[in-house]
Design a protein around this motif. Structure first.
Motif, PDB file in Angstrom:
ATOM      1  N   ILE A   6      40.084  18.489 -18.660  1.00 34.12           N
ATOM      2  CA  ILE A   6      39.035  19.458 -18.997  1.00 34.12           C
ATOM      3  C   ILE A   6      39.475  20.796 -18.411  1.00 34.12           C
ATOM      4  CG2 ILE A   6      36.610  20.090 -18.628  1.00 34.12           C
ATOM      5  CD1 ILE A   6      36.062  17.035 -18.324  1.00 34.12           C
ATOM      6  N   ILE A   7      39.418  21.830 -19.231  1.00 35.03           N
ATOM      7  CA  ILE A   7      39.863  23.148 -18.744  1.00 35.03           C
ATOM      8  C   ILE A   7      38.647  24.058 -18.655  1.00 35.03           C
ATOM      9  CG2 ILE A   7      41.473  25.045 -19.080  1.00 35.03           C
ATOM     10  CD1 ILE A   7      43.061  23.132 -20.919  1.00 35.03           C
ATOM     11  N   GLY A   8      38.277  24.418 -17.428  1.00 37.66           N
ATOM     12  CA  GLY A   8      37.089  25.239 -17.183  1.00 37.66           C
ATOM     13  C   GLY A   8      35.982  24.396 -16.586  1.00 37.66           C
ATOM     14  N   GLY A   9      35.382  24.892 -15.503  1.00 38.55           N
ATOM     15  CA  GLY A   9      34.365  24.112 -14.775  1.00 38.55           C
ATOM     16  C   GLY A   9      33.018  24.786 -14.755  1.00 38.55           C
ATOM     17  N   GLY A  10      32.616  25.387 -15.871  1.00 40.07           N
ATOM     18  CA  GLY A  10      31.252  25.901 -16.017  1.00 40.07           C
ATOM     19  C   GLY A  10      30.339  24.776 -16.494  1.00 40.07           C
ATOM     20  N   MET A  33      39.800  27.216 -12.150  1.00 36.37           N
ATOM     21  CA  MET A  33      40.579  28.089 -11.265  1.00 36.37           C
ATOM     22  C   MET A  33      39.785  28.596 -10.062  1.00 36.37           C
ATOM     23  SD  MET A  33      41.111  31.275 -13.816  1.00 36.37           S
ATOM     24  CE  MET A  33      39.763  32.160 -14.596  1.00 36.37           C
ATOM     25  N   GLY A  34      38.438  28.552 -10.155  1.00 34.63           N
ATOM     26  CA  GLY A  34      37.627  28.962  -9.004  1.00 34.63           C
ATOM     27  C   GLY A  34      36.776  27.799  -8.543  1.00 34.63           C
ATOM     28  N   MET A  35      35.632  28.145  -7.971  1.00 31.38           N
ATOM     29  CA  MET A  35      34.682  27.090  -7.640  1.00 31.38           C
ATOM     30  C   MET A  35      33.972  26.677  -8.927  1.00 31.38           C
ATOM     31  SD  MET A  35      35.023  26.487  -4.551  1.00 31.38           S
ATOM     32  CE  MET A  35      33.604  25.455  -4.185  1.00 31.38           C
ATOM     33  N   PRO A  36      33.654  25.384  -9.101  1.00 31.67           N
ATOM     34  CA  PRO A  36      32.939  24.990 -10.313  1.00 31.67           C
ATOM     35  C   PRO A  36      31.566  25.677 -10.388  1.00 31.67           C
ATOM     36  CG  PRO A  36      33.791  23.072  -9.163  1.00 31.67           C
ATOM     37  CD  PRO A  36      33.985  24.240  -8.249  1.00 31.67           C
ATOM     38  N   GLY A  37      31.080  25.857 -11.606  1.00 32.14           N
ATOM     39  CA  GLY A  37      29.754  26.467 -11.787  1.00 32.14           C
ATOM     40  C   GLY A  37      29.726  27.457 -12.939  1.00 32.14           C
ATOM     41  N   GLY A  38      30.817  28.192 -13.119  1.00 34.34           N
ATOM     42  CA  GLY A  38      30.900  29.117 -14.256  1.00 34.34           C
ATOM     43  C   GLY A  38      30.170  30.415 -14.033  1.00 34.34           C
ATOM     44  N   GLU A  66      24.591  24.257  -8.052  1.00 32.53           N
ATOM     45  CA  GLU A  66      25.077  23.622  -6.817  1.00 32.53           C
ATOM     46  C   GLU A  66      25.184  22.093  -6.903  1.00 32.53           C
ATOM     47  OE1 GLU A  66      24.986  22.232  -2.732  1.00 32.53           O
ATOM     48  OE2 GLU A  66      23.179  22.139  -3.974  1.00 32.53           O
ATOM     49  N   PRO A  67      24.191  21.366  -7.468  1.00 36.91           N
ATOM     50  CA  PRO A  67      24.314  19.890  -7.475  1.00 36.91           C
ATOM     51  C   PRO A  67      25.212  19.331  -8.586  1.00 36.91           C
ATOM     52  CG  PRO A  67      22.054  20.600  -8.049  1.00 36.91           C
ATOM     53  CD  PRO A  67      22.884  21.828  -7.956  1.00 36.91           C
ATOM     54  N   TRP A  68      25.593  20.149  -9.553  1.00 38.88           N
ATOM     55  CA  TRP A  68      26.323  19.612 -10.705  1.00 38.88           C
ATOM     56  C   TRP A  68      27.672  18.965 -10.325  1.00 38.88           C
ATOM     57  CZ3 TRP A  68      25.590  21.944 -16.182  1.00 38.88           C
ATOM     58  CH2 TRP A  68      24.275  22.358 -16.373  1.00 38.88           C
ATOM     59  N   PRO A  69      28.536  19.655  -9.559  1.00 39.13           N
ATOM     60  CA  PRO A  69      29.840  19.035  -9.245  1.00 39.13           C
ATOM     61  C   PRO A  69      29.680  17.704  -8.505  1.00 39.13           C
ATOM     62  CG  PRO A  69      29.867  21.380  -8.712  1.00 39.13           C
ATOM     63  CD  PRO A  69      28.444  21.032  -9.039  1.00 39.13           C
ATOM     64  N   LYS A  70      28.743  17.656  -7.561  1.00 38.80           N
ATOM     65  CA  LYS A  70      28.552  16.434  -6.771  1.00 38.80           C
ATOM     66  C   LYS A  70      28.205  15.260  -7.697  1.00 38.80           C
ATOM     67  CE  LYS A  70      26.115  14.825  -2.705  1.00 38.80           C
ATOM     68  NZ  LYS A  70      24.878  14.927  -1.963  1.00 38.80           N
ATOM     69  N   GLN A  71      27.313  15.507  -8.647  1.00 36.13           N
ATOM     70  CA  GLN A  71      26.904  14.464  -9.592  1.00 36.13           C
ATOM     71  C   GLN A  71      28.113  13.984 -10.409  1.00 36.13           C
ATOM     72  OE1 GLN A  71      24.059  15.879 -12.444  1.00 36.13           O
ATOM     73  NE2 GLN A  71      23.537  13.835 -13.190  1.00 36.13           N
ATOM     74  N   CYS A  72      28.932  14.916 -10.860  1.00 40.78           N
ATOM     75  CA  CYS A  72      30.103  14.553 -11.679  1.00 40.78           C
ATOM     76  C   CYS A  72      31.122  13.770 -10.859  1.00 40.78           C
ATOM     77  CB  CYS A  72      30.793  15.810 -12.213  1.00 40.78           C
ATOM     78  SG  CYS A  72      29.748  16.796 -13.256  1.00 40.78           S
ATOM     79  N   MET A  73      31.376  14.247  -9.627  1.00 37.52           N
ATOM     80  CA  MET A  73      32.378  13.579  -8.768  1.00 37.52           C
ATOM     81  C   MET A  73      31.935  12.140  -8.459  1.00 37.52           C
ATOM     82  SD  MET A  73      34.316  16.193  -8.568  1.00 37.52           S
ATOM     83  CE  MET A  73      34.091  17.925  -8.855  1.00 37.52           C
ATOM     84  N   HIS A  74      30.620  11.936  -8.363  1.00 37.33           N
ATOM     85  CA  HIS A  74      30.085  10.602  -8.093  1.00 37.33           C
ATOM     86  C   HIS A  74      30.559   9.592  -9.143  1.00 37.33           C
ATOM     87  CE1 HIS A  74      27.187   7.508  -6.943  1.00 37.33           C
ATOM     88  NE2 HIS A  74      26.895   7.390  -8.225  1.00 37.33           N
ATOM     89  N   PHE A  75      30.694  10.057 -10.384  1.00 35.72           N
ATOM     90  CA  PHE A  75      31.107   9.138 -11.458  1.00 35.72           C
ATOM     91  C   PHE A  75      32.622   9.161 -11.695  1.00 35.72           C
ATOM     92  CE2 PHE A  75      26.592   9.878 -12.316  1.00 35.72           C
ATOM     93  CZ  PHE A  75      26.161   8.561 -12.346  1.00 35.72           C
ATOM     94  N   GLY A  76      33.353   9.917 -10.860  1.00 38.45           N
ATOM     95  CA  GLY A  76      34.813   9.814 -10.901  1.00 38.45           C
ATOM     96  C   GLY A  76      35.552  11.049 -11.380  1.00 38.45           C
TER      97      GLY A  76
END
Ligand code: FAD
Ligand code: NAP
Length: 314
Positions: A6-10, A33-38, A66-76
């Motif tokens: 996946i390219i881009g973390g917005g 390329m930066g912190m996720p969130g867009g 703020e909670p989005w990356p944590k939720q995604c990382m939880h599923f791998g």
């Protein structure tokens, strides 16, 4: 080899990652390329993402994401903080070239690199961006209910958004550098007929000024005179740059794009290149909203699962 890159973390990229991992793909990396969130993380206030609302103080874009990356990382989902330079495909395998020179291989790709509203270049524009200078009337117009605002630009977006703002605000100044418009003639006519819209033509913004509380006004140069418009909000609509660079190969693109460089997709977010999906602000007809970018991402994530399972018999 990755199942999916996946390219881009917005909002689009994160949601694609959530659906792809939770739906069964094992090896999914989001290159951001930066912190996720867009780009929504630049917004000081968001009140149109359904189900998440706070009146005073307003929810910020940063708080929403703020909670989005944590939720995604939880599923791998894995996040690699790296800029992607280019994507190519050969013999069913995608090659993703990173800024540090590394090359990653993937069975499928979702590109979600977004778009950036162009900046006009006047003094104070960057300083007050998100604090009175805005590029999104749907998002920020309501903050100026019954107040006067200014719009910069003479294209379809500027005049359509001026009409939208005239439903909310007491007055809308449309500042345009010429007296001819790029906008479609019926749109120009509707704007001219609207009693709340006042045109300031053959005019350029010299500067937006204010304090740490926000914008107090805008100085406009017209016929060598400076007009001082005391508006707390200025909306800049001088065109958009789609971030499509990763899909460029020499002078052409690896998939179909329209004349504005937006990626052509169908309702399943498939591009014209098998296994390559596009989601969010960079696709054709994008409403340029967090909720629609997330919706696109969900579709693209699910379609990537189908593609990988069918193509590679996984
Ligand atoms: P983006 O959010 O643009 O994310 C793209 C990501 O890709 C970025 O994080 C970028 O760093 C990354 N990227 C780009 N190129 C590369 C590369 N080559 N390699 C790696 N990473 C890359 N929408 C609303 O719904 N409500 C609002 O109130 C609202 N307010 C807004 C206020 C402001 C000030 C702005 C600027 C926008 C606002 N929007 C709002 C619009 C909303 O932010 C966007 O529609 C949404 O963020 C689009 O999501 P996206 O995932 O498509 O792209
Ligand atoms: P646009 O058509 O490129 O118009 C940009 C406007 O901003 C122009 O009037 C331009 O002035 C002005 N401008 C550019 N740079 C400036 C600067 N630095 N300072 C001051 N003014 C500046 O962009 P858009 O309105 O976002 O539209 C983009 C595309 O989407 C267009 O093809 C448009 O037709 C399409 N669109 C269609 C619809 C619709 O069909 N309903 C709606 C929205 C957009 P000049 O005219 O002097 O160059």
């Amino acid at each position: 080899m990755l199942d999916l890159a996946i390219i881009g973390g917005g909002p689009a990229g994160l949601t694609a990652g959530l659906y792809a991992t939770r739906g069964g793909l094992n090896s999914v990396v989001m290159f951001e390329m930066g912190m996720p969130g867009g780009q929504i993380t630049q917004s000081s206030e968001i009140e149109n993402y359904p189900g998440v609302f706070r009146q005073e103080p307003h929810l910020t874009g940063m708080e929403l994401m703020e909670p989005w990356p944590k939720q995604c990382m939880h599923f791998g989902l894995k996040h690699e903080m790296n800029e992607v330079k280019s994507v190519s495909k050969s013999a069913d395998i995608f090659k993703i070239t990173l800024g540090n020179g590394d090359i990653k291989e993937a069975k499928s790709v979702v590109v979600c690199t977004g778009s950036t509203p162009k900046r006009a270049g006047f003094r104070g524009e960057d300083e007050f961006f998100g604090k009175g200078v805005s590029t999104c009337a749907t998002c920020d117009g309501f903050f100026y209910k019954d107040k006067e605002v200014a719009v910069l630009g003479g294209g379809d977006t500027a005049l359509e958004e001026a009409l939208y703002l005239a439903n909310i605000c007491s007055k809308v100044y449309v500042i345009h550098r010429r007296d001819k418009f790029r906008a479609a003639p019926p749109t120009v006519q509707r704007a001219k007929n609207n009693p709340k819209i006042e045109f300031v033509l053959n005019a350029n913004i010299d500067e937006v000024y204010g304090s740490n509380m926000g914008v107090d006004g805008v100085k406009v140069e017209q016929d060598r005179n400076i007009l001082d418009l005391k508006v707390p909000g200025i909306f800049v609509f001088v065109g958009n740059d789609v971030r499509n660079g990763v899909l460029k190969s020499d002078d052409s693109f690896i998939c179909d794009v329209n004349e504005q460089g937006q990626i052509v997709v169908n309702l399943k977010m498939h591009t014209s290149l098998d296994g390559l999906f596009a989601a969010g602000d960079l696709r054709i007809d994008a409403p340029k909203q967090v909720v629609s970018a997330a919706g696109d991402g969900a579709i693209a994530g699910m379609e990537a699962i189908n593609y990988v399972q069918e193509k590679f018999n996984d």
